[in-house]
Design a protein around this motif. Structure first.
Motif, PDB file in Angstrom:
ATOM      1  N   GLY A   1       9.263   3.080  61.019  1.00  0.00           N
ATOM      2  CA  GLY A   1       9.251   1.918  60.152  1.00  0.00           C
ATOM      3  C   GLY A   1      10.629   1.274  60.092  1.00  0.00           C
ATOM      4  N   ALA A   2      10.671   0.055  59.573  1.00  0.00           N
ATOM      5  CA  ALA A   2      11.935  -0.685  59.512  1.00  0.00           C
ATOM      6  C   ALA A   2      12.993   0.047  58.697  1.00  0.00           C
ATOM      7  CB  ALA A   2      11.681  -2.079  58.933  1.00  0.00           C
ATOM      8  N   TRP A   3      12.594   0.550  57.525  1.00  0.00           N
ATOM      9  CA  TRP A   3      13.571   1.218  56.664  1.00  0.00           C
ATOM     10  C   TRP A   3      14.031   2.552  57.246  1.00  0.00           C
ATOM     11  CZ3 TRP A   3      16.284  -1.220  53.262  1.00  0.00           C
ATOM     12  CH2 TRP A   3      15.766  -2.385  52.668  1.00  0.00           C
ATOM     13  N   GLU A   4      13.166   3.207  58.005  1.00  0.00           N
ATOM     14  CA  GLU A   4      13.570   4.448  58.676  1.00  0.00           C
ATOM     15  C   GLU A   4      14.644   4.159  59.721  1.00  0.00           C
ATOM     16  OE1 GLU A   4       9.918   7.509  58.959  1.00  0.00           O
ATOM     17  OE2 GLU A   4       9.472   5.551  59.851  1.00  0.00           O
ATOM     18  N   ARG A   5      14.489   3.073  60.442  1.00  0.00           N
ATOM     19  CA  ARG A   5      15.491   2.707  61.449  1.00  0.00           C
ATOM     20  C   ARG A   5      16.810   2.314  60.793  1.00  0.00           C
ATOM     21  NH1 ARG A   5      13.692   2.364  66.567  1.00  0.00           N
ATOM     22  NH2 ARG A   5      11.447   2.220  66.923  1.00  0.00           N
ATOM     23  N   ILE A   6      16.719   1.599  59.697  1.00  0.00           N
ATOM     24  CA  ILE A   6      17.939   1.219  58.986  1.00  0.00           C
ATOM     25  C   ILE A   6      18.685   2.460  58.516  1.00  0.00           C
ATOM     26  CG2 ILE A   6      18.785   0.117  56.869  1.00  0.00           C
ATOM     27  CD1 ILE A   6      16.455  -1.921  57.237  1.00  0.00           C
ATOM     28  N   GLU A   7      17.950   3.412  57.973  1.00  0.00           N
ATOM     29  CA  GLU A   7      18.563   4.664  57.507  1.00  0.00           C
ATOM     30  C   GLU A   7      19.193   5.438  58.660  1.00  0.00           C
ATOM     31  OE1 GLU A   7      17.282   8.785  55.148  1.00  0.00           O
ATOM     32  OE2 GLU A   7      15.874   7.110  55.325  1.00  0.00           O
ATOM     33  N   ALA A   8      18.572   5.374  59.845  1.00  0.00           N
ATOM     34  CA  ALA A   8      19.076   6.116  60.996  1.00  0.00           C
ATOM     35  C   ALA A   8      20.342   5.493  61.586  1.00  0.00           C
ATOM     36  CB  ALA A   8      17.998   6.198  62.078  1.00  0.00           C
ATOM     37  N   LEU A   9      20.523   4.184  61.420  1.00  0.00           N
ATOM     38  CA  LEU A   9      21.636   3.487  62.071  1.00  0.00           C
ATOM     39  C   LEU A   9      22.775   3.111  61.130  1.00  0.00           C
ATOM     40  CD1 LEU A   9      19.770   1.015  64.490  1.00  0.00           C
ATOM     41  CD2 LEU A   9      21.003   3.099  65.113  1.00  0.00           C
ATOM     42  N   ILE A  10      22.434   2.695  59.923  1.00  0.00           N
ATOM     43  CA  ILE A  10      23.444   2.138  59.022  1.00  0.00           C
ATOM     44  C   ILE A  10      24.082   3.231  58.170  1.00  0.00           C
ATOM     45  CG2 ILE A  10      23.813   0.549  57.096  1.00  0.00           C
ATOM     46  CD1 ILE A  10      23.332  -0.845  59.734  1.00  0.00           C
ATOM     47  N   ASP A  11      25.398   3.134  57.995  1.00  0.00           N
ATOM     48  CA  ASP A  11      26.120   4.097  57.162  1.00  0.00           C
ATOM     49  C   ASP A  11      25.556   4.098  55.746  1.00  0.00           C
ATOM     50  OD1 ASP A  11      27.651   4.347  59.425  1.00  0.00           O
ATOM     51  OD2 ASP A  11      29.362   3.223  58.652  1.00  0.00           O
ATOM     52  N   GLU A  12      25.440   5.270  55.195  1.00  0.00           N
ATOM     53  CA  GLU A  12      24.842   5.425  53.868  1.00  0.00           C
ATOM     54  C   GLU A  12      25.589   4.608  52.819  1.00  0.00           C
ATOM     55  OE1 GLU A  12      23.543   9.016  50.768  1.00  0.00           O
ATOM     56  OE2 GLU A  12      24.534   9.481  52.679  1.00  0.00           O
TER      57      GLU A  12
ATOM     58  N   GLN B   1      22.952  -6.701  55.745  1.00  0.00           N
ATOM     59  CA  GLN B   1      24.331  -6.522  56.194  1.00  0.00           C
ATOM     60  C   GLN B   1      24.749  -5.090  55.885  1.00  0.00           C
ATOM     61  OE1 GLN B   1      27.122  -9.572  54.905  1.00  0.00           O
ATOM     62  NE2 GLN B   1      28.757  -8.054  54.648  1.00  0.00           N
ATOM     63  N   GLY B   2      25.418  -4.448  56.846  1.00  0.00           N
ATOM     64  CA  GLY B   2      25.854  -3.075  56.642  1.00  0.00           C
ATOM     65  C   GLY B   2      26.907  -2.683  57.642  1.00  0.00           C
ATOM     66  N   GLN B   3      27.119  -1.378  57.762  1.00  0.00           N
ATOM     67  CA  GLN B   3      28.127  -0.873  58.693  1.00  0.00           C
ATOM     68  C   GLN B   3      27.542   0.229  59.564  1.00  0.00           C
ATOM     69  OE1 GLN B   3      31.673   0.366  56.611  1.00  0.00           O
ATOM     70  NE2 GLN B   3      31.870  -1.559  55.477  1.00  0.00           N
ATOM     71  N   ILE B   4      27.986   0.260  60.809  1.00  0.00           N
ATOM     72  CA  ILE B   4      27.639   1.340  61.738  1.00  0.00           C
ATOM     73  C   ILE B   4      28.923   2.061  62.102  1.00  0.00           C
ATOM     74  CG2 ILE B   4      26.737   1.908  64.029  1.00  0.00           C
ATOM     75  CD1 ILE B   4      24.851  -0.425  63.820  1.00  0.00           C
TER      76      ILE B   4
END
Length: 281
Positions: free
Chosen positions: A62-73, A115-118
């Motif tokens: 899902g979209a939020w799962e991918r965001i959690e996997a890529l973006i810094d907490e 918007q976030g950070q990797i």
């Protein structure tokens, strides 16, 4: 002892689990891999970013799962969550379908932008979710993607779009097809501003999405075995009257023919993106 010898042995029958016993097994506890048929705990599969430990099959995320996997907490800030699709053509039953998908996924539309950070590098990220109308690109999806691209222009941050789509959203007709030009034009403005666009294609990325913004990245990546193409295999074979290769329209086929820069396993994606972002920093 004689009693034991002459006493008839009772037959043992296999017991059938009661409905109550079945209910005690939590739904979704186990997942069977569609590729190797291995049965695994869903919790363990999720910990491995939904990649089968046995055969490497990439399950849908899902979209939020991918965001959690890529973006810094703690760094992700959602953008344009108020953009919601309507029923501009009055298509029968369309509003009910949208509402059902909102309840099922907890999302307002088939795309999440933010918007976030990797690993410390700031990015604009848009992720499409195939569980919402098969991530078809309606007016709202096109608007959210365009706004994310414009945000990247304004901030100077790179933009990453993770595509997954069945193509145009038929309930919106021509308005859906117009999103191809809309998003492509926004990417042209990004290119003129010197911005960076990283496109990641997942299974499946088809139709108008693959024919527009998803193929316009400065870097075009895809997950292993992802289906990427425009028209369906059967339609193409009937049109050209030839049998297509077995791996036609897979990420590996596109890489071999120069349409992708790299096929990237999901578990390696964040590390690769960090490297690319560091180069362009």
């Amino acid at each position: 002892m004689l009693k034991d010898i002459f006493q008839k042995k009772k037959k043992r029958y296999a017991t059938i689990p009661s409905d109550r016993a079945k209910q005690e097994v939590p739904e979704g506890l186990m997942t069977k891999c569609p590729s190797c048929r291995t049965i695994m705990y869903t919790k363990d599969l999720k910990k491995n970013l939904s990649v089968c430990r046995t055969c490497g099959h990439h399950h849908r995320m899902g979209a939020w799962e991918r965001i959690e996997a890529l973006i810094d907490e703690g760094t992700f800030q959602e953008l344009d969550s108020e953009v919601i699709g309507g029923n501009p053509l009055g298509f029968p039953g369309y509003e009910e379908k949208l509402e059902n998908d909102r309840i099922k996924t907890g999302m307002n539309e088939a795309c999440v932008s933010g918007q976030g950070q990797i690993n410390g590098y700031p990015v604009i990220l848009s992720v499409m979710d195939a569980d919402f109308r098969m991530a078809s690109m309606g007016s709202a999806v096109g608007e959210k993607l365009t706004r994310a691209i414009e945000k990247a222009i304004d901030t100077g941050f790179p933009i990453i779009i993770i595509a997954a789509s069945g193509g145009a959203r038929m309930q919106e007709g021509m308005l859906s097809l117009m999103q191809m030009a809309k998003t492509s034009a926004a990417l042209e403005r990004l290119d003129r501003s010197g911005g960076l666009f990283i496109s990641i294609m997942t299974h499946p990325t088809t139709g108008g999405v693959s024919a527009s913004f998803a193929s316009l990245g400065d870097y075009n990546f895809a997950e292993p075995k992802a289906l990427v193409g425009f028209a369906g295999r059967r339609i193409i074979e009937q049109t050209i009257r030839e049998e297509l290769p077995e791996d036609f329209q897979t990420a590996e086929f596109l890489l071999e023919h120069g349409q992708l820069d790299r096929v990237v396993p999901r578990l390696e994606m964040k590390e690769l993106l960090t490297t690319v972002l560091a180069i362009h920093q």
